[in-house]
Write a protein that holds these residues in place. Structure first.
Motif, short mmCIF file in Angstrom:
data_model
loop_
_atom_site.label_atom_id
_atom_site.label_comp_id
_atom_site.label_asym_id
_atom_site.label_seq_id
_atom_site.Cartn_x
_atom_site.Cartn_y
_atom_site.Cartn_z
N ASN A 1 1.31 1.92 -7.00
CA ASN A 1 2.56 2.37 -6.40
C ASN A 1 2.87 3.89 -6.09
OD1 ASN A 1 2.76 -0.24 -7.94
ND2 ASN A 1 4.93 -0.05 -6.74
N VAL A 2 1.88 4.83 -6.66
CA VAL A 2 1.88 6.01 -6.33
C VAL A 2 0.56 6.68 -5.45
CG1 VAL A 2 2.01 8.40 -7.75
CG2 VAL A 2 3.02 6.33 -8.69
N ILE A 3 1.23 6.91 -4.53
CA ILE A 3 0.07 7.49 -3.23
C ILE A 3 0.35 8.69 -3.08
CG2 ILE A 3 -0.81 6.96 -1.14
CD1 ILE A 3 1.08 4.27 -2.89
N ASP A 4 -0.63 9.70 -3.56
CA ASP A 4 -0.67 11.29 -3.51
C ASP A 4 -1.79 11.57 -2.60
OD1 ASP A 4 -0.31 13.95 -3.63
OD2 ASP A 4 -0.77 13.86 -5.55
N TYR A 5 -1.44 11.42 -1.28
CA TYR A 5 -2.78 11.93 -0.53
C TYR A 5 -2.88 13.60 -0.50
CZ TYR A 5 -1.94 7.45 1.91
OH TYR A 5 -2.12 5.86 2.14
N LEU A 6 -2.00 14.25 -1.02
CA LEU A 6 -2.43 15.58 -1.04
C LEU A 6 -2.78 16.09 -2.68
CD1 LEU A 6 0.62 16.77 0.84
CD2 LEU A 6 -1.65 16.12 1.64
N ASP B 1 10.48 -3.46 -6.78
CA ASP B 1 9.35 -2.65 -6.66
C ASP B 1 9.59 -1.00 -6.11
OD1 ASP B 1 6.58 -2.32 -6.71
OD2 ASP B 1 6.15 -3.52 -4.74
N VAL B 2 8.64 -0.30 -6.67
CA VAL B 2 9.39 1.26 -6.57
C VAL B 2 7.92 2.06 -6.04
CG1 VAL B 2 9.90 3.36 -7.58
CG2 VAL B 2 10.97 1.32 -8.09
N VAL B 3 7.99 2.64 -5.03
CA VAL B 3 6.78 3.41 -4.51
C VAL B 3 6.92 4.68 -4.21
CG1 VAL B 3 4.93 2.96 -2.64
CG2 VAL B 3 6.19 1.10 -3.11
N ILE B 4 6.01 5.63 -4.44
CA ILE B 4 5.93 6.77 -4.17
C ILE B 4 4.76 7.22 -3.27
CG2 ILE B 4 6.02 9.32 -5.15
CD1 ILE B 4 7.22 8.09 -7.62
N VAL B 5 5.26 7.88 -2.06
CA VAL B 5 4.26 8.42 -1.19
C VAL B 5 4.24 9.65 -0.71
CG1 VAL B 5 3.07 8.14 0.99
CG2 VAL B 5 4.05 6.24 -0.21
N ILE B 6 3.22 10.58 -1.15
CA ILE B 6 3.18 12.13 -0.90
C ILE B 6 2.32 12.49 0.18
CG2 ILE B 6 2.88 14.31 -1.76
CD1 ILE B 6 3.38 13.21 -4.45
N THR B 7 2.58 12.73 1.29
CA THR B 7 1.72 13.09 2.42
C THR B 7 2.00 14.36 3.36
OG1 THR B 7 0.46 11.75 4.35
CG2 THR B 7 2.86 11.21 4.10
#
Length: 162
Positions: free
Chosen positions: A33-38, A63-69
């Motif tokens: 659930n934690v997607i850190d592309y950087l 559901d909790v999602v974190i995306v950094i892009t």
């Protein structure tokens, strides 16, 4: 008479089984659930955030999602966040309840997207407050603190309910 009773008994047992399955709930297939592309977050920070998210799933059925892009494929933050949530196996239950926080470094903005029961809990006013709370740490390049603040706000509002 024996055959008729056993068929009826099997039908009743099958019905009870189906009802029990429906009450258990359907959990999200995705546990990443934690997607850190950087690579702004360390592995241990991601692990800690994921543990908190798993707790929210179990406690609140969200559901909790974190995306950094910095690449939204030409989409607005809203469209990217909605599509990311919808097409990557996120959401709990029949209505895919949950929310996603997008940290869009390309456009320097934060977007919080909701689905299912989260739509009723996380009103526009609450989302605006959450974004305001997150902007401070982000402005100081404190990405982990921003994510912790987001998760803390999710817990607070999920606990308060609609």
């Amino acid at each position: 008479m024996y055959k008729k009773t056993s068929v009826s008994l099997l039908a009743v047992l099958f019905s009870i089984f189906i009802l029990c399955i429906a009450q258990i709930g359907v959990y999200a297939e995705n546990s990443n659930n934690v997607i850190d592309y950087l690579n702004y977050l360390t592995d241990s920070e991601i692990t800690n955030l994921q543990a908190d998210i798993d707790s929210i799933k179990n406690t609140y059925g969200l559901d909790v999602v974190i995306v950094i892009t910095d690449n939204t494929d030409g989409k607005s933050s809203r469209d990217f966040a909605d599509d990311f949530f919808d097409y990557n196996g996120y959401g709990i239950g029949r209505d895919y309840s949950g929310l996603l926080m997008l940290i869009n470094m390309q456009d320097r903005e934060v977007w919080i997207s909701t689905s299912g029961e989260a739509i009723d809990i996380f009103t526009n006013s609450r989302i605006s407050t959450m974004e305001d709370n997150i902007i401070g740490p982000l402005s100081n390049a404190k990405y982990y603190n921003a994510c912790r603040t987001f998760i803390s706000d999710v817990k607070r509002y999920a606990n308060a309910g609609v």
